[in-house]
Design a protein around this motif. Sequence first.
Motif, PDB file in Angstrom:
ATOM      1  N   ARG A 199      66.243  84.027  19.204  1.00  0.00           N
ATOM      2  CA  ARG A 199      64.852  83.703  19.506  1.00  0.00           C
ATOM      3  C   ARG A 199      63.945  84.916  19.257  1.00  0.00           C
ATOM      4  O   ARG A 199      62.819  84.777  18.758  1.00  0.00           O
ATOM      5  CB  ARG A 199      64.726  83.222  20.948  1.00  0.00           C
ATOM      6  CG  ARG A 199      63.284  82.875  21.336  1.00  0.00           C
ATOM      7  CD  ARG A 199      63.193  82.345  22.749  1.00  0.00           C
ATOM      8  NE  ARG A 199      63.511  80.929  22.800  1.00  0.00           N
ATOM      9  CZ  ARG A 199      64.596  80.422  23.371  1.00  0.00           C
ATOM     10  NH1 ARG A 199      65.479  81.229  23.935  1.00  0.00           N
ATOM     11  NH2 ARG A 199      64.798  79.127  23.381  1.00  0.00           N
ATOM     12  N   GLU A 214      63.832  75.914  20.834  1.00  0.00           N
ATOM     13  CA  GLU A 214      63.573  75.419  22.184  1.00  0.00           C
ATOM     14  C   GLU A 214      64.867  75.341  22.981  1.00  0.00           C
ATOM     15  O   GLU A 214      65.932  75.035  22.426  1.00  0.00           O
ATOM     16  CB  GLU A 214      62.936  74.030  22.138  1.00  0.00           C
ATOM     17  CG  GLU A 214      61.557  73.995  21.516  1.00  0.00           C
ATOM     18  CD  GLU A 214      60.933  72.624  21.593  1.00  0.00           C
ATOM     19  OE1 GLU A 214      61.650  71.652  21.959  1.00  0.00           O
ATOM     20  OE2 GLU A 214      59.738  72.498  21.302  1.00  0.00           O
ATOM     21  N   TYR A 221      70.209  73.399  22.954  1.00  0.00           N
ATOM     22  CA  TYR A 221      69.122  74.023  22.198  1.00  0.00           C
ATOM     23  C   TYR A 221      68.776  73.140  21.001  1.00  0.00           C
ATOM     24  O   TYR A 221      69.588  72.338  20.541  1.00  0.00           O
ATOM     25  CB  TYR A 221      69.548  75.407  21.697  1.00  0.00           C
ATOM     26  CG  TYR A 221      69.939  76.358  22.802  1.00  0.00           C
ATOM     27  CD1 TYR A 221      69.011  77.232  23.364  1.00  0.00           C
ATOM     28  CD2 TYR A 221      71.247  76.378  23.293  1.00  0.00           C
ATOM     29  CE1 TYR A 221      69.374  78.103  24.385  1.00  0.00           C
ATOM     30  CE2 TYR A 221      71.608  77.244  24.308  1.00  0.00           C
ATOM     31  CZ  TYR A 221      70.669  78.101  24.854  1.00  0.00           C
ATOM     32  OH  TYR A 221      71.029  78.956  25.871  1.00  0.00           O
ATOM     33  N   HIS A 224      62.797  72.889  16.560  1.00  0.00           N
ATOM     34  CA  HIS A 224      61.769  71.856  16.613  1.00  0.00           C
ATOM     35  C   HIS A 224      60.660  72.204  15.644  1.00  0.00           C
ATOM     36  O   HIS A 224      60.103  73.301  15.668  1.00  0.00           O
ATOM     37  CB  HIS A 224      61.210  71.758  18.037  1.00  0.00           C
ATOM     38  CG  HIS A 224      60.035  70.839  18.151  1.00  0.00           C
ATOM     39  ND1 HIS A 224      60.119  69.488  17.886  1.00  0.00           N
ATOM     40  CD2 HIS A 224      58.746  71.076  18.506  1.00  0.00           C
ATOM     41  CE1 HIS A 224      58.944  68.928  18.084  1.00  0.00           C
ATOM     42  NE2 HIS A 224      58.091  69.878  18.459  1.00  0.00           N
TER      43      HIS A 224
END
Length: 230
Positions: A199, A214, A221, A224
């Motif tokens: 991330r 996300e 997880y 998106h």
Amino acid sequence: MRVLVVEDERRLAEFIRQGLEHAGHIADVADNGATGLEMAATLAYDVILLDLMLPRQNGFEVLRNLREFGLRVPVIILSALSSTEHVIKGLDAGAVDYLRKPFEFEELLARLRIVQRKTDAPAEALVLRLADLELDPLQRRATRAGQVLRLTNREFALLELLLRNPNRIVTKTRIAEKVWEVDFDMGSNVIEVHMSQLRRKLDRAFPELPPLLETAVGHGYRLHDPAAAR
């Protein structure tokens, strides 16, 4: 690619494992045929590297059992048995390739690339895309907004798995099965740590862009595409 190495000669198995990981693959090792068959039936591998002269079950028995179990994972035989008779027998038993020992490691990597090209999506869809994110599995290259992402092997494997399941939640169990070893401890926080690092490189490094990764708390997880919600 996630590779299972079934080889009872410990030094050779470790040499192959290290070489594969250095080349960007993820490798597990089994030192006998029965364990190799069990691992192949339990976890999802992209290819199996199989010795023939193995304890408990020899390579030909492993091949036969793989097919009887309905497992279609590609198998490359690595063997000192170099006669034409053995090569033909191995290929007829279901192997996709046969590499005689001793071999050059670069040749093994080339054989793996052939398998990957055959099993991947059509050429026009080889590069995985979501929003401004692109990942090329063959070139081991990922970019966001045109900038190269510096990823570890695990992070690359995680990103590839998520990109192959766009806008869908990928559970922690499936992540462990596809990216980690057979003895992965589901009680550890290793996946969370690696996802945090991913991330940081994927989203936090691009504060001007909408986040893509996300966390579905308690589930898993997903990657998106913000445009999909519009």
